[in-house]
Design a protein around this motif. Structure first.
Motif, mmCIF file in Angstrom:
data_model
loop_
_atom_site.group_PDB
_atom_site.id
_atom_site.type_symbol
_atom_site.label_atom_id
_atom_site.label_comp_id
_atom_site.label_asym_id
_atom_site.label_seq_id
_atom_site.Cartn_x
_atom_site.Cartn_y
_atom_site.Cartn_z
ATOM 1 N N VAL A 1 0.783 -1.170 0.128
ATOM 2 C CA VAL A 1 0.108 -0.012 -0.098
ATOM 3 C C VAL A 1 0.830 1.077 0.020
ATOM 4 O O VAL A 1 1.785 1.532 0.786
ATOM 5 C CB VAL A 1 -0.963 -0.216 1.367
ATOM 6 C CG1 VAL A 1 -1.810 1.259 1.074
ATOM 7 C CG2 VAL A 1 -1.653 -1.229 1.189
ATOM 8 N N LEU B 1 -1.419 -0.956 -4.218
ATOM 9 C CA LEU B 1 -2.561 -0.306 -4.079
ATOM 10 C C LEU B 1 -1.855 1.027 -3.596
ATOM 11 O O LEU B 1 -1.547 1.629 -2.614
ATOM 12 C CB LEU B 1 -3.471 -0.775 -2.897
ATOM 13 C CG LEU B 1 -3.866 -2.350 -3.036
ATOM 14 C CD1 LEU B 1 -4.731 -2.798 -1.947
ATOM 15 C CD2 LEU B 1 -4.655 -2.503 -4.305
ATOM 16 N N SER C 1 -2.718 5.269 -3.235
ATOM 17 C CA SER C 1 -3.811 6.416 -2.780
ATOM 18 C C SER C 1 -2.969 7.658 -2.270
ATOM 19 O O SER C 1 -2.146 7.209 -1.421
ATOM 20 C CB SER C 1 -4.787 5.887 -1.892
ATOM 21 O OG SER C 1 -5.705 6.706 -1.433
ATOM 22 N N GLU D 1 -8.610 6.491 2.508
ATOM 23 C CA GLU D 1 -8.860 5.360 1.396
ATOM 24 C C GLU D 1 -7.262 4.560 1.602
ATOM 25 O O GLU D 1 -7.403 3.275 1.456
ATOM 26 C CB GLU D 1 -8.573 5.924 -0.120
ATOM 27 C CG GLU D 1 -8.833 4.589 -0.941
ATOM 28 C CD GLU D 1 -8.705 5.346 -2.511
ATOM 29 O OE1 GLU D 1 -9.312 4.641 -3.435
ATOM 30 O OE2 GLU D 1 -7.946 6.357 -2.667
ATOM 31 N N PHE E 1 -7.581 0.453 2.322
ATOM 32 C CA PHE E 1 -6.795 -0.506 1.731
ATOM 33 C C PHE E 1 -6.270 -1.526 2.598
ATOM 34 O O PHE E 1 -6.118 -2.987 2.266
ATOM 35 C CB PHE E 1 -5.764 -0.011 0.764
ATOM 36 C CG PHE E 1 -6.315 0.650 -0.706
ATOM 37 C CD1 PHE E 1 -7.260 0.064 -1.348
ATOM 38 C CD2 PHE E 1 -5.763 1.799 -1.052
ATOM 39 C CE1 PHE E 1 -7.886 0.637 -2.511
ATOM 40 C CE2 PHE E 1 -6.007 2.149 -2.394
ATOM 41 C CZ PHE E 1 -7.312 1.587 -3.171
#
Length: 375
Positions: A306, A324, A326, A331, A335
């Protein structure tokens, strides 16, 4: 007859587990195992903070490589330090150049002793050393980072970019690890640009199903990592419930405050222990350039990552790659929670990362590139 290679990297391969030293150790291992090459490795004693016992360990680990340690400045001699380092540095013409008169003089002695077939210099900031190499040798600059982007807050971007490109143009081959930087260097230098894949061994089989660590973050204490972890601790950590974050590396020393769900380890001997037993890796990264070694290292273990937008800089694929992404704290935390609680989603992201890694960062791809250059 064996090819003679001179490899310059200012850092100490035995100091810590930062991305630059990880990469350095990989290159030294490749050269050490290649008996078709006669390799001289040049590093900086006063930059890499070399200790006597580390010199001995280097020879034990890389017995087929000659080690030369130079100095950038003579701090023990005040007048030499002042007149040969400090004053000339104030009048340097190239804004990104970090070489010194002392270093250039010492480096010149080495290149004059032997006719090197290939000279590999790390970082554009040390690229002026290439101008000392006599004509005839094949010169490579291993850029590691896009210095203009790294230093844009200190100088005029136009001046930085012009100076960086002028250094890169001195070389026959420009190495980069980032697809974005490959495009820029190719457009503005008219030189051969090689996109290096930054390979790691596949460690997927070393990954266990029992997770000892919810989240791991492995990082050095550079300014970009400090900025990123401060953002994470302030904006994201309060949104994480019943989750422990394990922080490994020098970055831990920059975190003054103690958090009940944050465990700091400092530098560790065995990163595999953490990567093999972790559920998730994070890479909070709000600034910086180039490929993040810590991201690729995590992907080599099949770990979902992340991160922020800067965390996927340089990657060939920006989506479906095991990361992932962001910029939003809420958010970002969601995740993490989804990876923690949704096994189907976790497995999907994990497999995407494994596929991306195998296609773009496996050892066979990089070895073929290196062999084509050095053999």
């Amino acid at each position: 007859m064996r090819k003679k290679l001179l490899y310059f990297m200012p850092d100490n391969p035995l100091s810590g587990k930062a991305g630059n030293t990880t990469r350095l150790n990989y290159m030294l291992s490749y050269f050490n195992e290649n008996r078709d090459l006669e390799v001289t490795f040049v590093s900086l004693r006063d930059w890499g903070m070399w200790k006597k016992e580390e010199e001995t360990l280097f020879h034990e680990r890389f017995p087929n490589i000659q080690l030369c340690l130079l100095n950038k400045k003579y701090k023990k001699n005040f007048f030499k330090y002042l007149f040969l380092y400090k004053i000339p540095y104030l009048f340097k013409r190239n804004s990104i150049d970090t070489t010194s008169y002392i270093l250039r003089k010492e480096f010149s002695r080495i290149v004059k002793k032997s006719d090197f077939d290939v000279v590999l210099i790390s970082y554009a900031t040390w690229g002026r050393l290439g101008s000392i190499v006599p004509s005839g040798g094949y010169k490579i600059i291993d850029t590691h980072d896009f210095i203009t982007a790294q230093s844009r807050h200190k100088y005029s971007i136009g001046k930085l970019f012009q100076d960086e490109i002028s250094i890169l143009k001195q070389y026959d081959n420009i190495w980069t690890y980032s697809v974005e930087e490959e495009y820029i260097f190719d457009q503005f230098t008219n030189k051969k640009v090689t996109l290096m894949p930054v390979a790691f061994p596949e460690n997927f089989t070393n990954k266990v199903t029992e997770f000892k660590y919810d989240i791991i973050y492995v990082a050095s204490d550079n300014p970009h990592n400090i900025k990123g972890i401060q953002w994470f601790l302030k904006e994201v950590l309060p949104l994480l419930k019943n989750v422990k974050v394990h922080i490994i590396g020098k970055i831990g020393k920059t975190i003054a405050e103690d958090f009940p769900n944050v465990i700091k380890y400092g530098i560790v001997d065995d990163l595999q222990e953490f990567y093999s037993h972790a559920r998730i890796a994070i890479c909070p990264m709000m600034s910086g350039t180039g490929v993040k070694i810590k991201v690729l290292e995590a992907l080599s273990y099949g770990l979902p990552v992340v991160t922020n937008r800067r965390g996927v800089d340089g990657l060939i694929n920006k989506k479906n790659n095991g990361c992932l992404v962001s910029q939003d704290p809420k958010e970002f935390s969601e995740f993490i929670h989804q990876l923690m609680n949704d096994d189907v989603f976790y497995e999907k992201v994990k497999q995407q990362g494994i596929c991306y890694f195998r296609e773009n960062h496996n050892l066979k791809i990089e070895k073929e590139i290196l062999d084509s250059i050095f053999l």
